[in-house]
Design an enzyme around this catalytic site. Structure first.
Site, PDB file in Angstrom:
ATOM      1  CD  GLN A 144      -2.537   1.212   2.745  1.00 19.76           C
ATOM      2  OE1 GLN A 144      -2.087   0.591   3.714  1.00 19.76           O
ATOM      3  NE2 GLN A 144      -3.663   1.878   2.784  1.00 19.76           N
ATOM      4  N   GLY A 145       0.788   2.028  -1.071  1.00 15.70           N
ATOM      5  CA  GLY A 145       1.596   3.249  -1.180  1.00 15.70           C
ATOM      6  C   GLY A 145       0.761   4.492  -0.973  1.00 15.70           C
ATOM      7  CE1 TYR A 146      -4.158   4.105  -0.726  1.00 14.61           C
ATOM      8  CE2 TYR A 146      -5.260   4.862   1.261  1.00 14.61           C
ATOM      9  CZ  TYR A 146      -5.318   4.270   0.018  1.00 14.61           C
ATOM     10  OH  TYR A 146      -6.518   3.842  -0.444  1.00 14.61           O
ATOM     11  CB  SER A 147       2.205   6.936   4.573  1.00 17.43           C
ATOM     12  OG  SER A 147       1.064   6.417   5.183  1.00 17.43           O
ATOM     13  CD  GLU A 262      -5.374   0.587   6.402  1.00 20.05           C
ATOM     14  OE1 GLU A 262      -5.653   1.385   5.494  1.00 20.05           O
ATOM     15  OE2 GLU A 262      -4.266   0.554   6.964  1.00 20.05           O
ATOM     16  CB  SER A 401      -2.742   8.116  14.439  1.00 22.44           C
ATOM     17  OG  SER A 401      -3.460   9.326  14.562  1.00 22.44           O
ATOM     18  CG  ASN A 402      -5.665   4.300  18.056  1.00 26.67           C
ATOM     19  OD1 ASN A 402      -5.643   3.891  16.888  1.00 26.67           O
ATOM     20  ND2 ASN A 402      -5.668   3.473  19.088  1.00 26.67           N
ATOM     21  CD  GLU A 403      -2.979   9.978  18.913  1.00 29.46           C
ATOM     22  OE1 GLU A 403      -2.783   9.394  17.822  1.00 29.46           O
ATOM     23  OE2 GLU A 403      -2.432   9.623  19.969  1.00 29.46           O
TER      24      GLU A 403
HETATM   25  C1  LIG Z   1       4.077  -0.245  11.301  1.00 28.73           C
HETATM   26  C2  LIG Z   1       3.438   0.695  10.323  1.00 28.73           C
HETATM   27  C3  LIG Z   1       3.029   0.217   9.109  1.00 28.73           C
HETATM   28  C4  LIG Z   1       2.490   1.091   8.165  1.00 28.73           C
HETATM   29  N1  LIG Z   1       2.162   0.601   6.928  1.00 28.73           N
HETATM   30  C5  LIG Z   1       1.760   1.450   5.963  1.00 28.73           C
HETATM   31  C6  LIG Z   1       1.559   0.989   4.629  1.00 28.73           C
HETATM   32  O1  LIG Z   1       1.723  -0.202   4.325  1.00 28.73           O
HETATM   33  N2  LIG Z   1       1.223   1.888   3.691  1.00 28.73           N
HETATM   34  C7  LIG Z   1       1.005   3.204   3.981  1.00 28.73           C
HETATM   35  O2  LIG Z   1       0.662   3.953   3.081  1.00 28.73           O
HETATM   36  N3  LIG Z   1       1.208   3.679   5.232  1.00 28.73           N
HETATM   37  C8  LIG Z   1       1.579   2.832   6.229  1.00 28.73           C
HETATM   38  N4  LIG Z   1       1.804   3.319   7.498  1.00 28.73           N
HETATM   39  C9  LIG Z   1       1.722   4.743   7.731  1.00 28.73           C
HETATM   40  C10 LIG Z   1       0.598   5.187   8.650  1.00 28.73           C
HETATM   41  O3  LIG Z   1      -0.633   5.193   7.972  1.00 28.73           O
HETATM   42  C11 LIG Z   1       0.981   6.576   9.186  1.00 28.73           C
HETATM   43  O4  LIG Z   1       2.112   6.402  10.006  1.00 28.73           O
HETATM   44  C12 LIG Z   1      -0.125   7.225   9.957  1.00 28.73           C
HETATM   45  O5  LIG Z   1      -1.175   7.604   9.103  1.00 28.73           O
HETATM   46  C13 LIG Z   1       0.383   8.468  10.737  1.00 28.73           C
HETATM   47  O6  LIG Z   1       1.050   9.345   9.895  1.00 28.73           O
HETATM   48  P1  LIG Z   1       2.528   9.894  10.244  1.00 28.73           P
HETATM   49  O7  LIG Z   1       3.380   8.731  10.591  1.00 28.73           O
HETATM   50  O8  LIG Z   1       2.949  10.754   9.124  1.00 28.73           O
HETATM   51  O9  LIG Z   1       2.341  10.734  11.567  1.00 28.73           O
HETATM   52  P2  LIG Z   1       1.784  12.211  11.678  1.00 28.73           P
HETATM   53  O10 LIG Z   1       0.591  12.370  10.799  1.00 28.73           O
HETATM   54  O11 LIG Z   1       2.903  13.180  11.497  1.00 28.73           O
HETATM   55  O12 LIG Z   1       1.291  12.242  13.183  1.00 28.73           O
HETATM   56  C14 LIG Z   1       2.202  12.407  14.283  1.00 28.73           C
HETATM   57  C15 LIG Z   1       1.396  12.424  15.560  1.00 28.73           C
HETATM   58  O13 LIG Z   1       0.497  13.546  15.555  1.00 28.73           O
HETATM   59  C16 LIG Z   1      -0.847  13.120  15.719  1.00 28.73           C
HETATM   60  N5  LIG Z   1      -1.734  13.930  14.865  1.00 28.73           N
HETATM   61  C17 LIG Z   1      -1.538  14.253  13.577  1.00 28.73           C
HETATM   62  N6  LIG Z   1      -2.561  15.006  13.115  1.00 28.73           N
HETATM   63  C18 LIG Z   1      -3.425  15.153  14.158  1.00 28.73           C
HETATM   64  C19 LIG Z   1      -4.680  15.805  14.300  1.00 28.73           C
HETATM   65  N7  LIG Z   1      -5.256  16.456  13.282  1.00 28.73           N
HETATM   66  N8  LIG Z   1      -5.301  15.727  15.504  1.00 28.73           N
HETATM   67  C20 LIG Z   1      -4.733  15.050  16.545  1.00 28.73           C
HETATM   68  N9  LIG Z   1      -3.544  14.416  16.462  1.00 28.73           N
HETATM   69  C21 LIG Z   1      -2.898  14.463  15.285  1.00 28.73           C
HETATM   70  C22 LIG Z   1      -0.868  11.666  15.259  1.00 28.73           C
HETATM   71  O14 LIG Z   1      -1.914  10.946  15.877  1.00 28.73           O
HETATM   72  C23 LIG Z   1       0.497  11.192  15.735  1.00 28.73           C
HETATM   73  O15 LIG Z   1       0.447  10.852  17.092  1.00 28.73           O
HETATM   74  C24 LIG Z   1       2.308   2.455   8.474  1.00 28.73           C
HETATM   75  C25 LIG Z   1       2.699   2.929   9.726  1.00 28.73           C
HETATM   76  C26 LIG Z   1       3.251   2.077  10.649  1.00 28.73           C
HETATM   77  C27 LIG Z   1       3.675   2.621  11.984  1.00 28.73           C
END
Ligand SMILES: Cc1cc2nc3c(=O)[nH]c(=O)nc-3n(C[C@H](O)[C@H](O)[C@H](O)COP(=O)(O)OP(=O)(O)OC[C@H]3O[C@@H](n4cnc5c(N)ncnc54)[C@H](O)[C@@H]3O)c2cc1C
Length: 417
Positions: A144-147, A262, A401-403
């Site tokens: 999955q290439g989203y992030s 998902e 994320s749970n937030e």
């Molecule tokens: C083990 C693992 C596997 C993954 N696999 C995939 C994958 O296969 N493909 C893919 O595309 N992605 C994948 N991801 C990515 C995942 O979807 C992102 O890590 C996630 O969406 C959070 O984005 P970020 O890491 O950029 O954190 P950020 O968005 O920078 O967030 C950092 C912190 O700030 C908080 N935060 C951010 N915005 C808000 C808000 N508006 N309100 C309150 N709190 C906020 C977040 O909850 C978090 O605690 C994976 C991540 C992990 C850890």
């Protein structure tokens, strides 16, 4: 709360201390059939690796998925015309739960639960004919290439560009946290195809062959020493426009459709029940104050709280299943299930750490490799506990994320701004 309210008919709880549903006779017979099938068909070496918490190989997953495919059980939620089973949501839940309870490799969701349903719903006839049978047979491994760096929670700010060039797109950018991309044949990507208007409006959904020139996968080693996530670099990658799912610049709609799938999948009730049993088994062997830890009232209280949470979670999942049977798609419940499911998973790893005490401290990642046969530091069951605890910190981050899930609930259920 009465846990027997609002569930699919014919289900209720067994007794007070056993986390097992009592099913109607036909569903109970089906559950027994699933148990017998797993018992007879799960390869012994894979079973041993899962039981001993060893790192699984690609072939552990693919071989087991192919066995389920041959049985016709690999994609029970798919429509029958594409190879699904036509089962009720309750039957699907029973299969999921039994697969989680038994020491089977987790089904890799990226093809079967994520891009498969998107292709079915929004793909064209060629895409359906080309990809769906291969997903079903686990002939292609998808990722999955989203992030992207800087585009996780705020996914719409993604910057990977796809620029039209004849019948192709030229794609440049970087994806990150891409789970198991090192095994993948295909990646489904969100890419930017327009920069005007709202960021959500300029995104398209592309299917990219991982062997295309310009695709590079680099590992990110996680805190437990594992190799599960990666960076994926895309440099002048030529992708046929025929690999775009649906309309150009409408990818956000398809991406959101996928995320709903998902999140409900993340609950993993069966898996958590197996982990709960593992905590109990470890606590029965570890001593505290001259008696098994499982007899310690303070520990028992925590264990009971985790069990009640898990029971409540299953109750919610069954309620959603009941509503699905009546034709309603899950709404914000998906967020609730994601939060609660991952909290339970993390809590169980915390209890395991507590149960083994100082044996959690030595860091020996090699002990999780198949074939490692040095003397363990501490009891056999200790080696996997700390890596597992660290690894599962991920659960409250991925899948949104749970937030972010709490924000969704605040807006859509509580009406807060
Ligand atoms: C083990 C693992 C596997 C993954 N696999 C995939 C994958 O296969 N493909 C893919 O595309 N992605 C994948 N991801 C990515 C995942 O979807 C992102 O890590 C996630 O969406 C959070 O984005 P970020 O890491 O950029 O954190 P950020 O968005 O920078 O967030 C950092 C912190 O700030 C908080 N935060 C951010 N915005 C808000 C808000 N508006 N309100 C309150 N709190 C906020 C977040 O909850 C978090 O605690 C994976 C991540 C992990 C850890």
């Amino acid at each position: 709360m009465n846990p027997n309210v609002d569930r699919p008919e014919d289900t209720r709880w067994r007794g007070s201390d056993e986390l097992e549903l009592i099913l109607g006779p036909e569903d109970a017979a089906f559950r027994d059939e699933v148990r017998a099938f797993i018992d007879e068909n799960l390869p012994a070496d894979t079973r041993r690796r899962v039981e001993n918490e060893k790192v699984l190989s690609k072939s552990d997953h693919v071989r087991w998925q192919k066995i389920l495919h041959e049985k016709g059980w690999i994609a029970p939620g798919w429509p029958v015309e594409y190879g699904g089973t036509g089962w009720s949501p309750l039957r699907r839940h029973i299969l999921d739960e039994e697969l989680g309870l038994a020491p089977t490799p987790r089904i890799i969701p990226f093809g079967l639960s994520m891009v498969g349903p998107v292709i079915m719903e929004f793909g064209d006839a060629d895409q359906k004919a080309r990809y769906l049978p291969r997903i079903l047979a686990s002939d292609d491994w998808w990722c999955q290439g989203y992030s992207e760096p800087g585009a996780g929670s705020d996914l719409a700010s993604l910057r990977t560009r796809a620029v039209a060039d004849g019948d192709d797109y030229i794609v440049n950018g970087q994806k990150t946290w891409t789970t198991l991309a090192q095994y993948a044949d295909m990646i489904f990507c969100l890419v930017r195809t327009a920069t005007e208007g709202k960021p959500q409006e300029g995104i398209s959904f592309l299917l990219i062959d991982m062997t295309s020139p310009g695709v590079t996968v680099r590992p990110i080693v996680t805190i437990d020493g594992g190799r599960e996530v990666n960076e994926v670099f895309l440099e002048d990658v030529r992708v046929p426009q025929a690999n775009r799912v649906g309309e150009e610049n409408k990818g956000w709609t398809y991406a959101k459709f996928l995320l709903g799938h998902e999140r409900t999948n993340i609950a993993e009730i069966g898996q958590s029940k197996r982990e709960l049993a593992r905590v109990e088994a470890i606590a029965a062997r570890e001593m505290s104050g001259g008696r098994p830890l499982i007899e310690d009232p303070a520990f028992r209280l925590k264990l009971a709280a985790a069990e009640v949470d898990l029971m409540a979670l299953e109750s919610i999942v069954l309620r959603v299943i009941g509503e699905e049977s009546a034709g309603h798609a899950p709404g914000p419940e998906a967020s609730l299930i994601k939060i609660k499911g991952t909290e339970v998973q993390q809590c169980l790893t915390e209890l395991m750490i507590e149960a083994i005490g100082p044996y959690a401290a030595p860091f020996v990642p090699e002990a999780l490799e198949d074939g490692w046969n040095e003397a363990p530091i501490g009891p056999d069951h200790a080696a996997a506990v700390a890596p597992r605890y660290f690894n599962w910190r991920k659960a409250s981050i991925y899948g949104g994320s749970n937030e972010i899930q709490r924000n969704i609930i605040a807006k859509s259920v509580l009406g807060l701004r």
